[in-house]
Design a protein around this motif. Structure first.
Motif, PDB file in Angstrom:
ATOM      1  N   LYS A 389       0.815  -1.213   0.000  1.00  0.00           N
ATOM      2  CA  LYS A 389       0.000   0.000   0.000  1.00  0.00           C
ATOM      3  C   LYS A 389       0.850   1.265   0.000  1.00  0.00           C
ATOM      4  O   LYS A 389       0.458   2.287  -0.589  1.00  0.00           O
ATOM      5  N   VAL A 390       2.002   1.223   0.674  1.00  0.00           N
ATOM      6  CA  VAL A 390       2.833   2.431   0.792  1.00  0.00           C
ATOM      7  C   VAL A 390       4.060   2.382  -0.117  1.00  0.00           C
ATOM      8  O   VAL A 390       4.932   3.251  -0.038  1.00  0.00           O
ATOM      9  N   ASP A 391       4.139   1.349  -0.972  1.00  0.00           N
ATOM     10  CA  ASP A 391       5.186   1.242  -1.990  1.00  0.00           C
ATOM     11  C   ASP A 391       6.587   1.188  -1.376  1.00  0.00           C
ATOM     12  O   ASP A 391       7.509   1.886  -1.818  1.00  0.00           O
ATOM     13  N   VAL A 392       6.754   0.355  -0.349  1.00  0.00           N
ATOM     14  CA  VAL A 392       8.068   0.126   0.255  1.00  0.00           C
ATOM     15  C   VAL A 392       8.496  -1.306  -0.064  1.00  0.00           C
ATOM     16  O   VAL A 392       7.778  -2.253   0.268  1.00  0.00           O
ATOM     17  N   PRO A 393       9.645  -1.497  -0.716  1.00  0.00           N
ATOM     18  CA  PRO A 393      10.091  -2.857  -1.052  1.00  0.00           C
ATOM     19  C   PRO A 393      10.482  -3.643   0.192  1.00  0.00           C
ATOM     20  O   PRO A 393      10.913  -3.075   1.203  1.00  0.00           O
ATOM     21  N   ILE A 394      10.317  -4.964   0.106  1.00  0.00           N
ATOM     22  CA  ILE A 394      10.573  -5.867   1.229  1.00  0.00           C
ATOM     23  C   ILE A 394      11.549  -6.957   0.788  1.00  0.00           C
ATOM     24  O   ILE A 394      11.478  -7.462  -0.330  1.00  0.00           O
ATOM     25  N   GLN A 395      12.472  -7.330   1.681  1.00  0.00           N
ATOM     26  CA  GLN A 395      13.408  -8.429   1.447  1.00  0.00           C
ATOM     27  C   GLN A 395      13.231  -9.475   2.553  1.00  0.00           C
ATOM     28  O   GLN A 395      12.706  -9.168   3.627  1.00  0.00           O
ATOM     29  N   ASP A 396      13.705 -10.694   2.288  1.00  0.00           N
ATOM     30  CA  ASP A 396      13.624 -11.777   3.265  1.00  0.00           C
ATOM     31  C   ASP A 396      15.026 -12.199   3.703  1.00  0.00           C
ATOM     32  O   ASP A 396      15.966 -12.200   2.909  1.00  0.00           O
ATOM     33  N   PHE A 397      15.141 -12.573   4.987  1.00  0.00           N
ATOM     34  CA  PHE A 397      16.422 -13.052   5.501  1.00  0.00           C
ATOM     35  C   PHE A 397      16.211 -14.230   6.444  1.00  0.00           C
ATOM     36  O   PHE A 397      15.331 -14.207   7.305  1.00  0.00           O
ATOM     37  N   VAL A 398      16.998 -15.256   6.243  1.00  0.00           N
ATOM     38  CA  VAL A 398      17.089 -16.353   7.201  1.00  0.00           C
ATOM     39  C   VAL A 398      18.570 -16.707   7.331  1.00  0.00           C
ATOM     40  O   VAL A 398      19.308 -16.677   6.352  1.00  0.00           O
ATOM     41  N   VAL A 399      19.027 -17.000   8.539  1.00  0.00           N
ATOM     42  CA  VAL A 399      20.425 -17.321   8.753  1.00  0.00           C
ATOM     43  C   VAL A 399      20.716 -18.741   8.272  1.00  0.00           C
ATOM     44  O   VAL A 399      19.819 -19.604   8.246  1.00  0.00           O
TER      45      VAL A 399
END
Length: 466
Positions: A389-399
């Motif tokens: 909705k606010v146009d902010v990109p998202i990334q994923d992280f797992v160790v």
């Protein structure tokens, strides 16, 4: 998507904040000033609260933790809380309760290691002190902040000629090798700074706890008499200012990115969210910024304390609904905001192949099957919808499975309160170094995400069909 001008402006304002905040006490005080300017009212835990819709408030504990909140126009006890949680502390060296030390003609300051710092990065840096001082003013005891704006301390490296294995292995002893130099004894005597004679008005100078020249400097900074200085709690800090870096000025080179970036952006997100949308909000919008995360959060002002629960219960109090607090918890949602590990170009093998967060690519969601992070599929779906909705990109992280995993306040708070929680953060390098490295995009992205979260969470929650 934010413009380049907006991104750079936000990054520069954040850098200005970092340069003013060498300690958690300064970090909280600077945010208090922003909240007051935005119309928030200060509350005290010891007083009765009369909370009203559309009003904005904050409360502090120990002057190093702060909870701020804005009450939605349609809020009723039993409704939910939209929460962003972060922490105000960072790994550092702290002045010991008895710090005065003389060795081989040098006056030194005894320090204690706070948190899991990369202590080798503290060598050969121009250091100063910042923190709080307790001052006697008549029959009152006051809390004052101090930040010496010049280099007064240094931890010098041993010459390579005397330690040939330096470049192969450097493992300083934290007790004996990390003690900074303040002055030489010769110059101290030439300046006439020695322990004063006992008088009828004893002072901290006569306690032999600290080097007299340090105590005198603190008193000069605060314009007080030495007999009025009761005690202090000081952090060592680098005097080199935070700065934009890289050939395109796309990086932030700064101390304490972990975790002042999220403390700062969460507060700005809350302030900016208090527009017309607050009138129709059924929730209370809240930021909870705790001290002592770097040492486990088990303190009166840490995330492991009762602070947040007590605040939530006070806000849920209702004479007509005895279970309002219990009803509010499953309607609430918390973003546990702490910095994340960006992929390192020289150590790429340390990241799992499919989870390599990068600079300028968005805020990172952190996953861990062993519950070192509180993220679940449900909390992830909610945040992805808000980010869209606010146009902010998202990334994923797992160790990686063969690497240890750090943790945050997320699992502590979600287990303690039962609030659905997600762990997120901006990507950075050099975590826990005296000088860390982030990217300019993260500041505005975090502000936009937190503002959007406060504005959109109740509607997204209502859309859940299970």
């Amino acid at each position: 998507m934010a413009t380049k001008e907006k991104i750079m402006s936000a990054a520069k304002q954040f850098i200005n904040y970092i340069n003013k905040t060498p300690s958690p006490f300064h970090a909280v005080d600077e945010l208090k000033q922003k909240l007051l300017k935005a119309g928030f009212k200060e509350l005290r835990e010891t007083e009765h609260w009369d909370i009203k819709p559309l009003n904005k408030y904050f409360v502090t504990r120990n002057q190093s933790s702060i909870i701020a909140f804005a009450v939605g126009g349609r809020y009723l006890p039993g409704n939910g809380f939209s929460i962003v949680g972060a922490h105000t502390d960072s790994p550092c060296l702290k002045v010991k309760p008895i710090s005065g030390k003389v060795s081989c003609g040098y006056c030194q300051v005894g320090v204690e290691c706070y948190g899991g710092g990369i202590w080798g990065t503290w060598f050969d840096r121009d250091l100063t002190v910042g923190g709080r001082v307790l001052v006697k003013n008549g029959d009152k005891i006051e809390h004052r902040l101090v930040h010496v704006q010049r280099p007064i301390l240094r931890i010098p490296h041993l010459a390579i000629h005397l330690q040939r294995e330096m470049n192969e292995k450097f493992s300083p002893n934290k007790e004996t090798h990390l003690c900074p130099v303040l002055a030489t004894c010769v110059q101290t005597k030439l300046h006439g700074i020695e322990k004063p004679e006992d008088t009828n008005t004893p002072s901290i100078l006569q306690s032999e706890k600290h080097t007299p020249s340090l105590v005198i400097l603190l008193c000069e900074e605060l314009s007080i008499q030495t007999e009025n200085l009761l005690d202090f709690e000081l952090c060592l800090a680098d005097t080199q200012p935070a700065a934009l870096g890289g050939i395109f000025e796309e990086f932030i080179f700064a101390p304490r990115l972990d975790n002042l970036l999220n403390a700062y952006t969460a507060t700005l997100g809350l302030i900016e969210s208090c527009d017309a949308s607050l009138e129709s909000d059924t929730n209370i919008r809240m930021t909870c910024l705790f001290d002592n995360e770097e040492v486990g959060s088990q303190s009166a002002q840490g995330a492991g304390s009762s602070l947040q629960e007590l605040v939530l219960r006070r806000l849920s109090t209702s004479t007509s609904n005895s279970t309002a607090y219990e009803e509010s918890i499953p309607k609430s949602y918390m973003l546990s905001a702490d910095q994340a590990h960006a992929i390192h170009p020289n150590y790429s093998e340390k990241h799992e192949a499919n989870h390599q967060p990068g600079f300028h690519k968005g805020i990172v969601i952190k996953f861990n099957a062993n519950q070192r992070y509180a993220t679940t599929a449900i909390t992830t779906a909610i945040l992805r919808e808000i980010a869209r909705k606010v146009d902010v990109p998202i990334q994923d992280f797992v160790v990686r499975n063969d690497s240890p995993c750090g943790s945050t306040i997320g699992p502590i708070m979600s287990a303690k309160l039962g609030i659905p929680t997600i762990d997120i953060g901006a990507p950075q390098l050099s975590m826990h170094s005296i000088r860390e490295m982030g990217c300019t995009s993260s500041v505005q992205q975090a502000i936009d995400l937190y503002r959007g979260f406060f504005q959109h969470y109740p509607q997204v929650f209502e859309s859940l069909n299970f």
